[in-house]
Design an enzyme around this catalytic site. Structure first.
Site, PDB file in Angstrom:
ATOM      1  N   TYR A 103      -8.863  15.115  -5.967  1.00 38.30           N
ATOM      2  CA  TYR A 103      -8.044  14.491  -7.017  1.00 38.30           C
ATOM      3  C   TYR A 103      -7.185  15.539  -7.741  1.00 38.30           C
ATOM      4  CZ  TYR A 103      -7.089  11.506 -11.123  1.00 38.30           C
ATOM      5  OH  TYR A 103      -6.497  10.778 -12.125  1.00 38.30           O
ATOM      6  N   SER A 122      -2.463  14.308 -14.405  1.00 34.61           N
ATOM      7  CA  SER A 122      -3.706  14.124 -15.172  1.00 34.61           C
ATOM      8  C   SER A 122      -4.033  15.404 -15.916  1.00 34.61           C
ATOM      9  CB  SER A 122      -4.862  13.810 -14.218  1.00 34.61           C
ATOM     10  OG  SER A 122      -6.083  13.877 -14.924  1.00 34.61           O
ATOM     11  N   ILE A 169      -8.740   7.876 -20.118  1.00 35.30           N
ATOM     12  CA  ILE A 169      -8.210   6.594 -20.563  1.00 35.30           C
ATOM     13  C   ILE A 169      -9.173   5.496 -20.114  1.00 35.30           C
ATOM     14  CG2 ILE A 169      -6.202   5.046 -20.468  1.00 35.30           C
ATOM     15  CD1 ILE A 169      -5.579   7.932 -21.531  1.00 35.30           C
ATOM     16  N   ASN A 184       0.888  -1.159   0.000  1.00 34.96           N
ATOM     17  CA  ASN A 184       0.000   0.000   0.000  1.00 34.96           C
ATOM     18  C   ASN A 184       0.928   1.212   0.000  1.00 34.96           C
ATOM     19  OD1 ASN A 184      -1.645   2.136   0.566  1.00 34.96           O
ATOM     20  ND2 ASN A 184      -2.796   1.093   2.177  1.00 34.96           N
TER      21      ASN A 184
HETATM   22  P1  NAD Z   1      -7.027   1.882 -12.067  1.00 33.36           P
HETATM   23  O1  NAD Z   1      -8.011   2.130 -10.978  1.00 33.36           O
HETATM   24  O2  NAD Z   1      -7.444   1.086 -13.244  1.00 33.36           O
HETATM   25  O3  NAD Z   1      -5.704   1.213 -11.468  1.00 33.36           O
HETATM   26  C1  NAD Z   1      -5.082   1.743 -10.325  1.00 33.36           C
HETATM   27  C2  NAD Z   1      -4.185   0.688  -9.730  1.00 33.36           C
HETATM   28  O4  NAD Z   1      -3.593   1.262  -8.542  1.00 33.36           O
HETATM   29  C3  NAD Z   1      -4.931  -0.580  -9.297  1.00 33.36           C
HETATM   30  O5  NAD Z   1      -4.203  -1.723  -9.662  1.00 33.36           O
HETATM   31  C4  NAD Z   1      -5.019  -0.432  -7.785  1.00 33.36           C
HETATM   32  O6  NAD Z   1      -5.080  -1.659  -7.102  1.00 33.36           O
HETATM   33  C5  NAD Z   1      -3.728   0.312  -7.480  1.00 33.36           C
HETATM   34  N1  NAD Z   1      -3.785   1.031  -6.212  1.00 33.36           N
HETATM   35  C6  NAD Z   1      -4.792   1.797  -5.755  1.00 33.36           C
HETATM   36  N2  NAD Z   1      -4.504   2.254  -4.533  1.00 33.36           N
HETATM   37  C7  NAD Z   1      -3.279   1.770  -4.197  1.00 33.36           C
HETATM   38  C8  NAD Z   1      -2.452   1.873  -3.071  1.00 33.36           C
HETATM   39  N3  NAD Z   1      -2.828   2.560  -1.998  1.00 33.36           N
HETATM   40  N4  NAD Z   1      -1.251   1.235  -3.079  1.00 33.36           N
HETATM   41  C9  NAD Z   1      -0.874   0.502  -4.150  1.00 33.36           C
HETATM   42  N5  NAD Z   1      -1.618   0.346  -5.247  1.00 33.36           N
HETATM   43  C10 NAD Z   1      -2.816   0.971  -5.275  1.00 33.36           C
HETATM   44  O7  NAD Z   1      -6.514   3.331 -12.494  1.00 33.36           O
HETATM   45  P2  NAD Z   1      -5.902   3.803 -13.894  1.00 33.36           P
HETATM   46  O8  NAD Z   1      -6.992   4.403 -14.676  1.00 33.36           O
HETATM   47  O9  NAD Z   1      -5.057   2.751 -14.467  1.00 33.36           O
HETATM   48  O10 NAD Z   1      -4.994   5.027 -13.391  1.00 33.36           O
HETATM   49  C11 NAD Z   1      -3.612   4.910 -13.153  1.00 33.36           C
HETATM   50  C12 NAD Z   1      -3.053   6.290 -12.849  1.00 33.36           C
HETATM   51  O11 NAD Z   1      -3.291   7.174 -13.943  1.00 33.36           O
HETATM   52  C13 NAD Z   1      -3.684   6.947 -11.620  1.00 33.36           C
HETATM   53  O12 NAD Z   1      -2.703   7.664 -10.892  1.00 33.36           O
HETATM   54  C14 NAD Z   1      -4.693   7.884 -12.224  1.00 33.36           C
HETATM   55  O13 NAD Z   1      -4.981   8.956 -11.367  1.00 33.36           O
HETATM   56  C15 NAD Z   1      -3.967   8.323 -13.474  1.00 33.36           C
HETATM   57  N6  NAD Z   1      -4.868   8.823 -14.516  1.00 33.36           N
HETATM   58  C16 NAD Z   1      -5.854   8.018 -15.029  1.00 33.36           C
HETATM   59  C17 NAD Z   1      -6.713   8.530 -15.997  1.00 33.36           C
HETATM   60  C18 NAD Z   1      -7.839   7.721 -16.598  1.00 33.36           C
HETATM   61  O14 NAD Z   1      -8.639   8.301 -17.342  1.00 33.36           O
HETATM   62  N7  NAD Z   1      -7.937   6.427 -16.365  1.00 33.36           N
HETATM   63  C19 NAD Z   1      -6.561   9.855 -16.438  1.00 33.36           C
HETATM   64  C20 NAD Z   1      -5.547  10.624 -15.897  1.00 33.36           C
HETATM   65  C21 NAD Z   1      -4.709  10.100 -14.927  1.00 33.36           C
END
Ligand code: NAD
Length: 257
Positions: A163, A150, A196, A62
């Site tokens: 966020y 982001s 994404i 974590n």
């Molecule tokens: P997701 O929810 O699909 O995956 C996130 C991963 O992080 C998961 O595997 C989860 O188990 C892990 N996680 C969550 N909390 C955790 C913790 N405390 N310790 C360790 N692992 C932890 O998210 P995603 O869409 O793949 O996003 C990944 C990153 O990209 C994030 O930082 C998100 O903010 C950023 N992001 C995503 C988007 C989007 O549209 N999906 C856009 C901009 C930025």
């Protein structure tokens, strides 16, 4: 291959963008370290990679818990003697308006818990993981730190006080670390993904997604692979003079950054 012999840590590597990022580095010869809270998915993914010929380890971490992050960094360093790349990808959302006011009354507010949880994972987590890996990067005089920001950090977003605060703060930390660590051969950059298609978007209504696509010049939502290839490029030797920047990977949704 570009990452032969290099060790790449991806936080949140068990799913979404993190999973695609792991894949992108694995395909280019890296040894992989996955840190995620999801034990089953993380362990299964590491086994899958090992079966396919990539050396990979998973630690249930974590990112909020600095002792567990430090222990996982120590165990990767003990195994391979180096950590070359850290992708600070783990992140969460807990969306809600600061104050939702309707029909002459306050209906809801963003709670302390919603605010603190997101600050903990998205901001403290990036701090914990970076602090844990930088000493070995300094010893090796080589490193790449990549931080997930982001698109919303660049223009704000309705319902995302917590966020957006973290994703903007990550850009600030990126700039500080770029200045502090450059002399040790370590570059630090942020990536600002657009929208994404991952589980993170599951809670976003389709009509909002349609609106986002309409505001994106390339006319589509992004894929995890779009972001993974940006991380791979920024981590490569070709990107050695790129430091302290924010790379928008959003199909042109935010122009001029
Ligand atoms: P997701 O929810 O699909 O995956 C996130 C991963 O992080 C998961 O595997 C989860 O188990 C892990 N996680 C969550 N909390 C955790 C913790 N405390 N310790 C360790 N692992 C932890 O998210 P995603 O869409 O793949 O996003 C990944 C990153 O990209 C994030 O930082 C998100 O903010 C950023 N992001 C995503 C988007 C989007 O549209 N999906 C856009 C901009 C930025």
């Amino acid at each position: 291959m570009d990452f032969d012999g290099r060790v790449v840590v991806v936080t949140g590597g068990a799913s979404g963008i993190g999973r695609a990022t792991v894949q992108a580095f694995a395909e280019h010869g890296a040894k992989i370290v996955i840190w995620d809270v999801q034990e089953e998915a993380g362990a299964a993914y590491a086994s899958e990679l090992n079966a396919a010929g990539t050396e990979a380890i998973f630690s249930q971490v974590n990112v909020v818990d600095s002792a567990s992050v430090d222990a996982a960094a120590a165990s990767a360093t003990e195994k391979w003697g180096r950590i070359d790349v850290l992708v600070n990808n783990a992140g969460i959302v807990r969306d809600g308006q600061l104050v939702k006011y309707k029909e002459g009354a306050v209906q809801k507010m963003m709670s302390d818990e919603m605010f603190e949880k997101v600050i903990d994972v998205n901001l403290r987590g990036v701090f914990n993981c970076t602090r844990a890996v930088v000493p070995v990067m300094i010893e090796n005089q080589h490193g790449r730190i990549l931080n997930a920001s982001s698109v919303v950090a660049l223009y704000g977003n309705f319902g995302q006080t917590n966020y957006v605060a973290t994703k903007s703060a990550v850009i600030g930390m990126t700039k500080v670390w770029a200045r502090e660590l450059g002399k040790h051969g370590i570059t630090v950059n942020a990536v600002a993904p657009g929208f994404i298609r991952t589980e993170m978007l599951d809670s976003v209504p389709d009509k909002i997604i349609d609106r986002m696509v309409a505001a994106t010049p390339v006319g589509r939502i992004g894929t995890p692979e779009d972001i993974a290839s940006a991380y791979r490029f920024l981590a490569s030797d070709s990107a050695g003079f790129i430091n302290g920047t924010v790379l928008s990977v959003d199909g042109g949704m935010v122009l001029g950054t």
